[in-house]
Design an enzyme around this catalytic site. Structure first.
Site, PDB file in Angstrom:
ATOM      1  N   HIS A  46       0.828  -1.210   0.000  1.00 43.50           N
ATOM      2  CA  HIS A  46       0.000   0.000   0.000  1.00 43.50           C
ATOM      3  C   HIS A  46       0.859   1.254   0.000  1.00 43.50           C
ATOM      4  O   HIS A  46       2.048   1.197   0.260  1.00 43.50           O
ATOM      5  CB  HIS A  46      -0.979   0.010   1.185  1.00 43.50           C
ATOM      6  CG  HIS A  46      -0.348   0.090   2.527  1.00 43.50           C
ATOM      7  ND1 HIS A  46       0.225  -0.993   3.163  1.00 43.50           N
ATOM      8  CD2 HIS A  46      -0.188   1.138   3.374  1.00 43.50           C
ATOM      9  CE1 HIS A  46       0.696  -0.617   4.332  1.00 43.50           C
ATOM     10  NE2 HIS A  46       0.463   0.674   4.488  1.00 43.50           N
ATOM     11  N   TYR A 100       2.861   9.177  11.699  1.00 41.31           N
ATOM     12  CA  TYR A 100       2.366   7.838  11.407  1.00 41.31           C
ATOM     13  C   TYR A 100       2.792   7.396  10.005  1.00 41.31           C
ATOM     14  O   TYR A 100       3.292   6.294   9.816  1.00 41.31           O
ATOM     15  CB  TYR A 100       0.838   7.804  11.529  1.00 41.31           C
ATOM     16  CG  TYR A 100       0.210   6.542  11.012  1.00 41.31           C
ATOM     17  CD1 TYR A 100       0.271   5.358  11.743  1.00 41.31           C
ATOM     18  CD2 TYR A 100      -0.438   6.512   9.779  1.00 41.31           C
ATOM     19  CE1 TYR A 100      -0.296   4.196  11.261  1.00 41.31           C
ATOM     20  CE2 TYR A 100      -1.008   5.361   9.288  1.00 41.31           C
ATOM     21  CZ  TYR A 100      -0.939   4.208  10.041  1.00 41.31           C
ATOM     22  OH  TYR A 100      -1.493   3.051   9.547  1.00 41.31           O
TER      23      TYR A 100
END
Length: 145
Positions: free
Chosen positions: A61, A125
């Site tokens: 991803h 993140y």
């Protein structure tokens, strides 16, 4: 207004966190494929007057935090990103076509969220996504043994 941009009649700060995956979530975004995709994303975003704030490509991803002007819709941006990057990757790495039949590189959907107050958390993140994934996989291995 330091964090804001301006166009002819608008002041704006439109930041988005976008995630998308290859078809069947195959883990093919590695090595030279990942490098070419990284380069392609920068080029395509620049063509649309967008700016990459964070980009992290995992084997299955892509995480992107981008500054997108209000004249560009997210759906059209994703159409360009997914469509043009797929063409570039298929042309540069023809062996991928054999793994992904049907001439589709990317899965149909994507995730998008506007970045507001939590920008620092989201960018951290995205930046450290690979470390979190590795830690999670190590925990799974421990549970299997």
């Amino acid at each position: 207004m330091g964090d804001y941009r301006s166009s002819s009649h608008v002041y704006w700060r439109c930041k988005y966190h976008i995630v998308w995956t290859p078809k069947y979530r195959f883990k093919i975004l590695k090595g030279n494929v990942a490098k070419e995709l990284y380069r392609s994303i920068y080029i395509l975003l620049n063509m649309k007057d967008c700016e990459v704030l964070e980009l992290n490509i995992q084997p299955d991803h892509v995480h992107l935090v981008a500054l997108v002007p209000p004249k560009v819709s997210i759906s059209s941006l994703m159409g360009v990103l997914k469509g043009r990057s797929a063409i570039r990757l298929f042309n540069k790495f023809p062996h991928i076509r054999k793994k992904l039949w049907g001439n589709h590189f990317w899965a149909k959907g994507y995730f998008v969220d506007s970045v507001g107050v939590n920008e620092a958390i989201i960018r951290r993140y995205v930046r450290h996504q690979d470390k979190e994934e590795l830690e999670y996989e190590n925990q799974l291995e421990l549970l299997k043994n």
